[in-house]
Motif scaffolding. Structure first.
Motif, PDB file in Angstrom:
ATOM      1  N   ALA A  97      28.950 -16.544  46.642  1.00  0.00           N
ATOM      2  CA  ALA A  97      29.531 -15.250  46.261  1.00  0.00           C
ATOM      3  C   ALA A  97      30.810 -14.979  47.029  1.00  0.00           C
ATOM      4  O   ALA A  97      31.763 -14.407  46.494  1.00  0.00           O
ATOM      5  CB  ALA A  97      28.523 -14.128  46.493  1.00  0.00           C
ATOM      6  N   MET A  98      30.858 -15.393  48.289  1.00  0.00           N
ATOM      7  CA  MET A  98      32.060 -15.166  49.093  1.00  0.00           C
ATOM      8  C   MET A  98      33.282 -15.818  48.459  1.00  0.00           C
ATOM      9  O   MET A  98      34.361 -15.220  48.368  1.00  0.00           O
ATOM     10  CB  MET A  98      31.836 -15.705  50.514  1.00  0.00           C
ATOM     11  CG  MET A  98      33.026 -15.534  51.441  1.00  0.00           C
ATOM     12  SD  MET A  98      34.074 -16.997  51.513  1.00  0.00           S
ATOM     13  CE  MET A  98      33.081 -18.066  52.546  1.00  0.00           C
ATOM     14  N   GLN A  99      33.114 -17.046  47.980  1.00  0.00           N
ATOM     15  CA  GLN A  99      34.261 -17.738  47.400  1.00  0.00           C
ATOM     16  C   GLN A  99      34.641 -17.148  46.035  1.00  0.00           C
ATOM     17  O   GLN A  99      35.818 -17.099  45.684  1.00  0.00           O
ATOM     18  CB  GLN A  99      33.961 -19.229  47.300  1.00  0.00           C
ATOM     19  CG  GLN A  99      33.688 -19.845  48.672  1.00  0.00           C
ATOM     20  CD  GLN A  99      33.930 -21.339  48.713  1.00  0.00           C
ATOM     21  OE1 GLN A  99      34.989 -21.810  48.335  1.00  0.00           O
ATOM     22  NE2 GLN A  99      32.932 -22.078  49.176  1.00  0.00           N
ATOM     23  N   VAL A 100      33.651 -16.659  45.294  1.00  0.00           N
ATOM     24  CA  VAL A 100      33.966 -15.996  44.023  1.00  0.00           C
ATOM     25  C   VAL A 100      34.691 -14.676  44.289  1.00  0.00           C
ATOM     26  O   VAL A 100      35.674 -14.342  43.610  1.00  0.00           O
ATOM     27  CB  VAL A 100      32.690 -15.749  43.196  1.00  0.00           C
ATOM     28  CG1 VAL A 100      33.007 -14.966  41.930  1.00  0.00           C
ATOM     29  CG2 VAL A 100      32.020 -17.081  42.838  1.00  0.00           C
ATOM     30  N   LEU A 101      34.240 -13.946  45.275  1.00  0.00           N
ATOM     31  CA  LEU A 101      34.885 -12.675  45.608  1.00  0.00           C
ATOM     32  C   LEU A 101      36.332 -12.885  46.012  1.00  0.00           C
ATOM     33  O   LEU A 101      37.215 -12.087  45.662  1.00  0.00           O
ATOM     34  CB  LEU A 101      34.123 -11.983  46.747  1.00  0.00           C
ATOM     35  CG  LEU A 101      32.778 -11.368  46.364  1.00  0.00           C
ATOM     36  CD1 LEU A 101      31.998 -10.985  47.610  1.00  0.00           C
ATOM     37  CD2 LEU A 101      32.961 -10.160  45.450  1.00  0.00           C
ATOM     38  N   GLN A 102      36.593 -13.964  46.746  1.00  0.00           N
ATOM     39  CA  GLN A 102      37.981 -14.233  47.134  1.00  0.00           C
ATOM     40  C   GLN A 102      38.855 -14.444  45.911  1.00  0.00           C
ATOM     41  O   GLN A 102      40.003 -13.969  45.848  1.00  0.00           O
ATOM     42  CB  GLN A 102      38.022 -15.466  48.049  1.00  0.00           C
ATOM     43  CG  GLN A 102      39.382 -15.727  48.674  1.00  0.00           C
ATOM     44  CD  GLN A 102      40.239 -16.701  47.866  1.00  0.00           C
ATOM     45  OE1 GLN A 102      39.713 -17.459  47.034  1.00  0.00           O
ATOM     46  NE2 GLN A 102      41.533 -16.689  48.084  1.00  0.00           N
ATOM     47  N   ARG A 103      38.326 -15.089  44.892  1.00  0.00           N
ATOM     48  CA  ARG A 103      39.101 -15.313  43.675  1.00  0.00           C
ATOM     49  C   ARG A 103      39.301 -14.015  42.896  1.00  0.00           C
ATOM     50  O   ARG A 103      40.369 -13.769  42.330  1.00  0.00           O
ATOM     51  CB  ARG A 103      38.407 -16.381  42.822  1.00  0.00           C
ATOM     52  CG  ARG A 103      38.390 -17.739  43.508  1.00  0.00           C
ATOM     53  CD  ARG A 103      37.535 -18.760  42.791  1.00  0.00           C
ATOM     54  NE  ARG A 103      38.116 -19.168  41.508  1.00  0.00           N
ATOM     55  CZ  ARG A 103      37.637 -20.171  40.784  1.00  0.00           C
ATOM     56  NH1 ARG A 103      36.584 -20.863  41.215  1.00  0.00           N
ATOM     57  NH2 ARG A 103      38.206 -20.487  39.632  1.00  0.00           N
ATOM     58  N   ILE A 104      38.255 -13.156  42.882  1.00  0.00           N
ATOM     59  CA  ILE A 104      38.383 -11.853  42.227  1.00  0.00           C
ATOM     60  C   ILE A 104      39.454 -11.023  42.928  1.00  0.00           C
ATOM     61  O   ILE A 104      40.335 -10.428  42.283  1.00  0.00           O
ATOM     62  CB  ILE A 104      37.035 -11.112  42.232  1.00  0.00           C
ATOM     63  CG1 ILE A 104      36.015 -11.832  41.356  1.00  0.00           C
ATOM     64  CG2 ILE A 104      37.209  -9.670  41.771  1.00  0.00           C
ATOM     65  CD1 ILE A 104      34.603 -11.245  41.423  1.00  0.00           C
ATOM     66  N   GLU A 105      39.397 -10.979  44.247  1.00  0.00           N
ATOM     67  CA  GLU A 105      40.384 -10.215  45.013  1.00  0.00           C
ATOM     68  C   GLU A 105      41.788 -10.755  44.764  1.00  0.00           C
ATOM     69  O   GLU A 105      42.740  -9.984  44.610  1.00  0.00           O
ATOM     70  CB  GLU A 105      40.078 -10.324  46.510  1.00  0.00           C
ATOM     71  CG  GLU A 105      38.801  -9.629  46.952  1.00  0.00           C
ATOM     72  CD  GLU A 105      38.433  -9.935  48.398  1.00  0.00           C
ATOM     73  OE1 GLU A 105      37.418  -9.406  48.867  1.00  0.00           O
ATOM     74  OE2 GLU A 105      39.164 -10.721  49.042  1.00  0.00           O
ATOM     75  N   ARG A 106      41.913 -12.051  44.735  1.00  0.00           N
ATOM     76  CA  ARG A 106      43.235 -12.666  44.635  1.00  0.00           C
ATOM     77  C   ARG A 106      43.878 -12.391  43.272  1.00  0.00           C
ATOM     78  O   ARG A 106      45.082 -12.148  43.185  1.00  0.00           O
ATOM     79  CB  ARG A 106      43.130 -14.172  44.872  1.00  0.00           C
ATOM     80  CG  ARG A 106      44.489 -14.790  45.084  1.00  0.00           C
ATOM     81  CD  ARG A 106      44.468 -15.867  46.128  1.00  0.00           C
ATOM     82  NE  ARG A 106      45.845 -16.100  46.568  1.00  0.00           N
ATOM     83  CZ  ARG A 106      46.383 -15.551  47.638  1.00  0.00           C
ATOM     84  NH1 ARG A 106      45.682 -14.749  48.391  1.00  0.00           N
ATOM     85  NH2 ARG A 106      47.643 -15.814  47.967  1.00  0.00           N
ATOM     86  N   HIS A 107      43.066 -12.421  42.221  1.00  0.00           N
ATOM     87  CA  HIS A 107      43.616 -12.149  40.894  1.00  0.00           C
ATOM     88  C   HIS A 107      44.030 -10.689  40.762  1.00  0.00           C
ATOM     89  O   HIS A 107      45.074 -10.366  40.187  1.00  0.00           O
ATOM     90  CB  HIS A 107      42.601 -12.515  39.811  1.00  0.00           C
ATOM     91  CG  HIS A 107      43.166 -12.440  38.428  1.00  0.00           C
ATOM     92  ND1 HIS A 107      44.046 -13.375  37.937  1.00  0.00           N
ATOM     93  CD2 HIS A 107      43.001 -11.526  37.428  1.00  0.00           C
ATOM     94  CE1 HIS A 107      44.395 -13.053  36.692  1.00  0.00           C
ATOM     95  NE2 HIS A 107      43.769 -11.930  36.370  1.00  0.00           N
ATOM     96  N   GLY A 108      43.215  -9.796  41.287  1.00  0.00           N
ATOM     97  CA  GLY A 108      43.547  -8.376  41.242  1.00  0.00           C
ATOM     98  C   GLY A 108      43.345  -7.772  39.870  1.00  0.00           C
ATOM     99  O   GLY A 108      42.907  -8.429  38.920  1.00  0.00           O
ATOM    100  N   VAL A 109      43.689  -6.508  39.755  1.00  0.00           N
ATOM    101  CA  VAL A 109      43.515  -5.783  38.495  1.00  0.00           C
ATOM    102  C   VAL A 109      44.800  -5.032  38.172  1.00  0.00           C
ATOM    103  O   VAL A 109      45.438  -4.462  39.059  1.00  0.00           O
ATOM    104  CB  VAL A 109      42.295  -4.832  38.567  1.00  0.00           C
ATOM    105  CG1 VAL A 109      42.431  -3.840  39.706  1.00  0.00           C
ATOM    106  CG2 VAL A 109      42.068  -4.110  37.260  1.00  0.00           C
ATOM    107  N   LEU A 110      45.146  -5.033  36.911  1.00  0.00           N
ATOM    108  CA  LEU A 110      46.375  -4.381  36.454  1.00  0.00           C
ATOM    109  C   LEU A 110      46.126  -2.884  36.279  1.00  0.00           C
ATOM    110  O   LEU A 110      45.133  -2.488  35.669  1.00  0.00           O
ATOM    111  CB  LEU A 110      46.799  -5.000  35.121  1.00  0.00           C
ATOM    112  CG  LEU A 110      48.232  -4.767  34.635  1.00  0.00           C
ATOM    113  CD1 LEU A 110      49.243  -5.350  35.606  1.00  0.00           C
ATOM    114  CD2 LEU A 110      48.400  -5.394  33.248  1.00  0.00           C
TER     115      LEU A 110
END
Length: 911
Positions: free
Chosen positions: A516-529
């Motif tokens: 989950a930690m590595q998935v969260l990093q990808r979610i954070e990195r992509h961000g939201v418009l």
């Protein structure tokens, strides 16, 4: 012959300071002990350094004092005492007595006044007096016979008359004048506006005293002089509040008063103290006492942090030859700890100043690349360092460990490096093993290794004087960063075997938290418009609504007032309008907190307007005004941070910005979600677990009625209403279903008859009847609740479906109300924790499918039981079918897991 010494300890000052200064220490059963530990250490040190004949440790009593009568707003802005500190007060009193100190608590009198009275009486009887305190107010008591010592200063600070003059710029007999002018924000005693210490010292020096300053007020120029003249009516009250009273009647509290023999310093009660140390886990002090008593101590428990003295060898790498030698060592190592030093705490903006790594405890290397201090040596270019390290950094087969590696994943990504081989994270190991304790590397090293390394503040300072890490000299940076790497490696070597021995906890760590930690990093990195124009329009609307509410409030009150001022609100509601006082603050003033206003709003219009105004102001300040300012200029998106190691239940916390706290119960709150938009050619997809905690309740309670409702796809609230109200399913009214929904969710959170009655607006007896009928029909739920409370009390924790432990420290050691709260948490935590585990597993499953199938869909948020995705229109059919299927398939319960999907141009439409 020296005069006899009397030691006076300002216990109330020190217990707060000890609480905030000490780490989050806990006894073996989870009871907080940090403040107790700090107080014991200080009391032992004082007694050893300053042998005295008489002494007292003085604490404030609960309840108002005579100063509250003089000034109702006295101390009104003090935050409530933290629960963990309040729980330690009685044990502190107990252990201080066991250490031989008389304890003094005088109702209606502040500790300062009791200390002032004792100091005056003792000095008059020929004693020297030393007052141990960190409170500047007590400097007014200093005389040739009375001095102060602050044991929490490093080194301890001793103040005699000359010391007070040097520290404050005025002698002790002018401290009251000085404090009256500058005020005391801690006690909510106003001074002269915009007058600080320098001006106060200057005025007193020029005019001799406060009375002299007041007499010359008309001649003092500028804004400060004008503010002084405005404060003239107040200053006598301020001086009265700040002056320590030295003639209190202590009869009945000090034996034989005014004689001091009742305050003779007594012997240490060693055997009782030994039991106290054993109970609270103070093992070092326990061994010392056992030695004094001639007791043969048992071997220290394995859980105690071993005191490890390692030979430290930290290398500073400034040549490519040495770097390449270390790269060879890294490639050959079975596991390497890695850490980055950066120029920012913002993971999306941070750039590398240096990198450290360790292959064994005690040995580490640091590669400085961005130090700019005046004595900084020549350093390797960052590009060359990363090029040399990249084959190892990106190698998925070379395992790495670190502390909070999600941050380092971002940092390396900022430099084009995809960190591979992330095998272990010490913060997450600790979180899974002991979620109720602190998880910083500093606390882990102290708790598990008996080590204390350099802190960031040691290197860079604090506050306005803090320097960037790049300005730290390289030798010190090498020690600091080298310690971080090799201590992380050593902490891992300590925690990982413990996790493996626990079996199910190792599964939670390996299968849930690390992926989950590595998935969260990808979610954070992509961000939201986010659409800044939509937010700007919402801000304007909210501002207009707030102005209209203000005018309505003024009209009801009959005068303008500040809707953001609790003091003015209290004056209007309870003074002018005479509304009933529901509860009071610690200072005795009527409370205007949200709970009180909610209760009053049911019967009176003004509290309702104030509440609505507060709600809109919070929405505007927290989201519609702030979100556009948080857009990353490099990406054009908002990037939240998901904190894993916070909630004991396993729930994630979102911050900077907090995307999980956007209100959805109001239309205005839901509108904020309209600003979270999909880019061109994409749609927002929201996938939300349906009634997840009720489904988990059905599974863990094995209640036949709940299992049947979910298995047959019956509306569970309708099914509950049918049972509770004894009507056929098709005859359940909307009102009965609403009642049943409140009952279902209320019982999950341990709600009793009082809470249910409040929620439904019904009589408490009727609520009690509903709960009894519910438990008659759903006996499995009642059994689960009773068994869970009993098991939690026995073992100190409850478990989720997957084996995560939710620790409940106060289920054994708390007082009545806090133990009851812990029992309610015990009922809810397995459901909330299992739901948290499920959504993390869902994130991992969805991300694995996206990677496996090469999809362009991206996860952009995780909010409670919901995943939010940004989906290309060409992949919408896939997302509608696959995402809920993947979410439903992460675990097999006795009832089916169901995820519902919505699609829209923005988050509000999709949800």
């Amino acid at each position: 012959m020296d005069a006899p010494l009397m030691l006076l300890v300002d216990g109330s000052s020190y217990l707060y300071r000890a609480y905030h200064a000490m780490p989050d220490l806990r006894s073996p059963d989870g009871f907080p002990t940090g403040a107790i530990h700090g107080m014991v250490a200080m009391m032992k040190w004082l007694r050893e350094r300053y042998p005295a004949e008489h002494a007292a440790c003085v604490f404030d009593a609960s309840g108002p004092t005579f100063r509250d009568d003089w000034y109702p707003a006295y101390k009104a802005n003090r935050a409530p005492m933290p629960d963990d500190l309040r729980a330690q007060i009685e044990p502190i009193h107990e252990v201080v007595r066991l250490l031989g100190w008389p304890v003094l608590v005088v109702p209606g009198i502040e500790a300062d006044d009791a200390i002032g009275t004792l100091a005056r009486t003792a000095s008059a009887s020929g004693h020297r007096v030393m007052i141990s305190t960190g409170d500047k107010d007590l400097a007014q008591l200093v005389t040739p016979q009375v001095s102060l010592i602050n044991t929490m200063a490093k080194p301890p600070e001793l103040l005699d008359e000359a010391g007070v003059q040097a520290k404050f710029g005025v002698p002790p007999d002018r401290i009251v004048d000085y404090l009256t002018l500058i005020g005391d924000t801690v006690d909510n005693v106003p001074g002269v506006d915009k007058v600080g210490p320098k001006t106060a010292v200057k005025w007193i020096g020029e005019h001799g005293s406060l009375d002299g300053v007041v007499a010359a007020a008309d001649t003092i120029k500028g804004v400060a002089g004008e503010n002084l003249r405005k404060a003239l009516d107040w200053l006598p009250t301020g001086r009265k509040l700040i002056t320590v009273v030295t003639d209190c009647d202590l009869d009945g509290h000090v034996p034989g008063w005014p004689a001091l023999e009742g305050l003779a310093l007594g012997p240490v009660q060693r055997e009782a103290l030994l039991a106290f140390y054993d109970r609270l886990g103070f093992r070092t002090w326990k061994r010392e006492l056992e030695s004094d008593l001639g007791v043969d101590p048992q071997a220290a428990p394995a859980a105690e942090a071993p005191k490890v003295e390692l030979a430290r060898e930290y290398e500073t790498i400034t040549s490519m030859d040495r770097l390449q030698a270390w790269v060879d060592r890294l490639m050959a190592a079975d596991l390497v700890a890695v850490d980055t030093e950066t120029d920012s705490l913002d993971p999306m903006a941070a750039h590398i100043v240096g990198i450290s790594f360790a292959v064994e405890p005690g040995r580490a290397a640091y590669v400085p690349t961005g130090h700019t201090g005046p004595d900084a040596p020549e350093q390797l270019p960052l590009a060359d360092v990363l090029a040399a390290l990249k084959p190892w950094l990106e190698n998925a087969n070379r395992p790495k460990v670190g502390q909070n590696l999600k941050y380092d994943l971002h940092v390396f990504a900022n430099h084009g490096i995809a960190l591979g081989g992330v095998a272990h994270d010490t913060m997450l190991e600790s979180y899974v093993l002991e979620a109720h304790l602190g998880h910083s590397l500093e606390k882990l090293a102290e708790r598990h290794l008996g080590r204390k390394g350099l802190s960031y503040e040691d290197l860079c300072g604090k506050g306005a004087h803090q320097i960037p890490f790049a300005q730290v000299d390289v030798a010190t940076a090498t020690t600091y960063s080298g310690e971080d790497s090799e201590m992380a490696l050593q902490v891992h070597q300590t925690l990982w075997p413990r996790l493996q021995a626990e079996g199910r906890l190792a599964t939670v760590y390996e299968r849930i938290e690390m992926p989950a930690m590595q998935v969260l990093q990808r979610i954070e990195r992509h961000g939201v418009l986010v659409d800044a124009d939509v937010l700007a329009a919402q801000s304007r609307d909210l501002a207009e609504r707030m102005v209209a509410l203000e005018q309505q409030a003024y009209q009801i009150a009959g005068q303008p007032f500040n809707l953001g001022s609790p003091k003015q609100i209290g004056e209007i509601l309870f003074g002018k309008l005479g509304l009933p006082v529901k509860k009071k603050t610690a200072s005795g003033a009527p409370s205007t907190d949200e709970e009180v206003l909610q209760e009053l709003a049911a019967d009176y219009p003004l509290p309702a307007r104030i509440l609505e105004h507060r709600s809109l102001a919070k929405l505007k300040g927290t989201y519609t005004d702030k979100l556009p300012l948080m857009v990353n200029p490099a990406t054009g998106r908002v990037h939240t941070n998901y904190a894993q190691a916070v909630a004991v239940t396993g729930r994630l916390a979102s911050n900077d910005p907090n995307l999980q706290n956007i209100p959805i119960r109001t239309a205005e709150g839901r509108r904020v979600r309209e600003a979270f938009v999909a880019p061109a050619g994409h749609r927002i997809v929201s996938a939300d677990y349906s009634q997840i905690e009720l489904r988990i309740m059905a599974h863990i309670s094995s209640d036949p009625g709940l299992l049947r409702a979910f298995a047959e796809g019956i509306d569970v609230h309708r099914a509950t209403a049918s049972e509770v109200f004894n009507v056929p399913l098709d005859a359940v009214s909307s009102e009965q279903r609403r009642y049943a929904k409140v009952i279902n969710f209320g019982l999950i959170y341990g709600m009793g008859a009082f809470g249910l009655a409040s929620n439904l607006g019904i009589e408490q007896k009727a609520a009690k009847d509903y709960i009894e009928r519910y438990f008659e029909r759903f006996a499995g739920v009642k059994r689960y609740m009773a068994e869970t409370k009993a098991k939690a009390a026995e073992q100190g924790y409850v478990e989720t479906f997957f084996g995560r432990r939710v620790w409940l420290p106060e289920i054994k050691g708390g007082n009545g109300p806090r133990r009851a709260a812990a029992e309610r948490q015990a009922i809810n935590a397995p459901m909330q924790g299992t739901a948290a585990d499920l959504i993390k597993l869902a994130m991992v499953a969805v991300q694995e499918a996206l990677d496996r199938e090469g999809r362009a869909t991206r996860m952009i948020m995780q909010v409670h039981d919901e995943l939010v995705l940004e989906v290309p229109e060409a992949e919408l059919d896939w997302a509608r079918e696959a995402v809920p299927r993947l979410m439903a398939g992460v675990a097999e319960l006795q009832v089916p897991l169901v995820a519902e999907v919505g699609v829209g141009a923005n988050w509000d439409e999709a949800h």
